[in-house]
Design an enzyme around this catalytic site. Structure first.
Site, PDB file in Angstrom:
ATOM      1  N   ILE A 138     -40.269 -25.585 -11.567  1.00 34.86           N
ATOM      2  CA  ILE A 138     -39.663 -24.737 -10.222  1.00 34.86           C
ATOM      3  C   ILE A 138     -41.003 -24.873  -9.205  1.00 34.86           C
ATOM      4  CG2 ILE A 138     -38.564 -22.926 -11.436  1.00 34.86           C
ATOM      5  CD1 ILE A 138     -41.428 -21.270 -10.822  1.00 34.86           C
ATOM      6  N   ASP A 139     -42.182 -25.598  -9.779  1.00 32.08           N
ATOM      7  CA  ASP A 139     -43.411 -25.852  -8.785  1.00 32.08           C
ATOM      8  C   ASP A 139     -42.940 -27.163  -7.779  1.00 32.08           C
ATOM      9  OD1 ASP A 139     -44.385 -23.837 -10.403  1.00 32.08           O
ATOM     10  OD2 ASP A 139     -45.428 -25.274 -11.606  1.00 32.08           O
ATOM     11  N   MET A 181     -45.165 -18.203  -7.650  1.00 31.69           N
ATOM     12  CA  MET A 181     -45.781 -19.352  -8.536  1.00 31.69           C
ATOM     13  C   MET A 181     -45.921 -20.565  -7.751  1.00 31.69           C
ATOM     14  SD  MET A 181     -43.900 -18.528 -11.976  1.00 31.69           S
ATOM     15  CE  MET A 181     -44.426 -17.181 -13.303  1.00 31.69           C
ATOM     16  N   HIS A 283     -42.038 -14.189 -12.979  1.00 29.65           N
ATOM     17  CA  HIS A 283     -40.994 -15.032 -13.964  1.00 29.65           C
ATOM     18  C   HIS A 283     -39.727 -14.599 -13.251  1.00 29.65           C
ATOM     19  CE1 HIS A 283     -44.597 -15.224 -16.470  1.00 29.65           C
ATOM     20  NE2 HIS A 283     -44.122 -16.560 -16.812  1.00 29.65           N
TER      21      HIS A 283
HETATM   22  O1  F6P Z   1     -45.045 -24.257 -14.327  1.00 25.37           O
HETATM   23  C1  F6P Z   1     -44.020 -23.360 -14.032  1.00 25.37           C
HETATM   24  C2  F6P Z   1     -44.595 -21.934 -14.207  1.00 25.37           C
HETATM   25  O2  F6P Z   1     -43.609 -21.079 -13.737  1.00 25.37           O
HETATM   26  C3  F6P Z   1     -45.796 -21.757 -12.937  1.00 25.37           C
HETATM   27  O3  F6P Z   1     -45.532 -21.896 -11.898  1.00 25.37           O
HETATM   28  C4  F6P Z   1     -46.757 -20.775 -13.793  1.00 25.37           C
HETATM   29  O4  F6P Z   1     -47.954 -20.780 -13.335  1.00 25.37           O
HETATM   30  C5  F6P Z   1     -46.405 -21.054 -15.082  1.00 25.37           C
HETATM   31  O5  F6P Z   1     -45.089 -21.692 -15.435  1.00 25.37           O
HETATM   32  C6  F6P Z   1     -46.252 -19.711 -15.811  1.00 25.37           C
HETATM   33  O6  F6P Z   1     -46.345 -19.872 -17.206  1.00 25.37           O
HETATM   34  P1  F6P Z   1     -45.914 -19.038 -18.247  1.00 25.37           P
HETATM   35  O7  F6P Z   1     -44.442 -18.980 -18.507  1.00 25.37           O
HETATM   36  O8  F6P Z   1     -46.665 -19.394 -19.383  1.00 25.37           O
HETATM   37  O9  F6P Z   1     -46.357 -17.647 -17.714  1.00 25.37           O
END
Ligand code: F6P
Length: 359
Positions: A138-139, A181, A283
């Site tokens: 998504i980034d 995010m 999320h």
């Molecule tokens: O890389 C995708 C992402 O959603 C980032 O934007 C965020 O920093 C990270 O994953 C969060 O990860 P987790 O699912 O471990 O909380």
């Protein structure tokens, strides 16, 4: 021909559409397909390897998540192993992955994942595994491709939040800070912030000065606009500082960024005396149905990955180089996180329309 699919790292809307397109393209060639569950865990006895047929991918293209499940703690080169005393250490289990794939008769693998998964795929390729990759995040921080699926959906979710925050912020004359995010890239903040006409957008690529942020809010106040919307990327940080890492991350897991919105809202309130609120979108940005754009990109990547296997493009990744899907060597993109270019036209236009980047 027997191929396997695996999804690794954080999930992104569109994964199931990739899986469906790849499975159907392969099955229609007469190939056998299996799914390795939870990254590589299915090959390491911590999960299973399941057959994937036309029946198993029926009706999944519009669903978020991944039917294969995923993990961001499953790097086989740094695999978390729990010891009898409850502690956890990292072990290199890559040889087991290769041996077990061979034992199952897997000829080639489609690895669907972000930069972490691409790095793992490259190392497994160097040890002889036949892998092609589909980039996912998504980034939108994978280089070599115009975009990745999941990004457009995440931006839409953030935009929806900004639209909703506008009405409540205006009703109460408040400043509302929304944290989105993106890790070390500011694409989600930039795109949702510009589309949602935020007043301030803070991204990791442009470190900010809190006084400049407050100047913008004060100027709006003076002009009769008594509310403001600030969108901050989780990786953004003030000039002279570094990104905010929070929480004790576990063995094998990447550092966690964020928890910046509340601190920023407090700093703004302290300086401007305006009532501030903050929200971490979190999320939600990873869930829900993929947008039509993401679904189509995912389908294109899935179909292209099967063609890449037929052409033996081992160690290559699907990439959107508009209007075409091409395959580029993974090596070419590794270690090169794509980030917002501060001189990009979107940043220039944002500035020209009055959005502050706090610099
Ligand atoms: O890389 C995708 C992402 O959603 C980032 O934007 C965020 O920093 C990270 O994953 C969060 O990860 P987790 O699912 O471990 O909380």
């Amino acid at each position: 021909m027997k191929i396997a699919l695996s999804t690794g790292g954080g999930d992104a809307p569109g994964l199931n559409a990739v899986i469906r397109a790849a499975v159907l393209s392969a099955v229609n060639r007469g190939w056998e397909v299996v799914g390795i569950k939870k990254g590589y865990a299915g090959l390491l006895g911590d999960d299973e390897v399941i057959p994937l047929t036309a029946e198993s991918v029926r009706g999944i293209a519009h669903l978020g998540g991944t039917i294969l499940r995923t993990t961001n703690r499953g790097n086989p080169f740094h695999y978390p192993v729990y010891l009898p005393d409850g502690s956890c250490e990292e072990r290199d289990r890559s040889d087991e992955v290769i041996a077990n794939a061979k034992a199952l008769g897997i000829d080639a693998l489609i690895s669907i994942g972000g930069d972490g998964s691409l790095g793992i795929a490259q190392r497994l390729c160097e040890k002889g595994m036949k892998i092609v990759c589909v980039p996912k995040t998504i980034d939108n921080d994978v280089s070599g491709t115009v975009t990745t699926f999941g990004f457009d959906t995440a931006v839409s979710t953030a935009l929806d939040a900004i639209d909703k925050l506008h009405t409540t912020a205006e009703s109460h004359d408040r400043v509302i800070v929304l944290e989105v995010m993106g890790r070390h890239a500011g694409f989600i903040a930039l795109h949702s912030g510009v589309a949602g006409t935020a007043d301030v957008i803070l991204i990791p690529e442009i470190p900010y000065d809190i006084e400049k942020v407050c100047d913008k809010i004060r100027a709006r106040d003076k002009s009769g606009r008594h509310f403001s919307i600030v969108v901050i990327a989780e990786g953004a940080f003030p000039i002279g500082e570094s990104p905010s890492i929070h929480g004790a991350h576990k063995v094998g897991e990447a550092e966690r960024l964020g928890h910046v919105a509340e601190r920023l809202a407090e700093a703004i309130e302290g300086r401007t005396r305006k009532e501030c609120r903050s929200l971490v979108l979190g999320h939600l940005q990873r869930g829900g149905q993929p947008t039509s754009y993401d679904r189509l990109l995912a389908v294109r990547f899935g179909g292209a990955a099967v063609r890449a296997i037929a052409e033996k493009k081992w160690g290559h990744m699907a990439a959107l180089q508009s209007p075409h899907i091409v395959f580029i060597p993974i090596k070419q993109v590794l270690g090169e996180t794509k980030r917002v270019d501060p001189s990009h036209d979107l940043v220039l236009t944002a500035r020209a329309t009055g959005i502050s980047f706090g610099d």
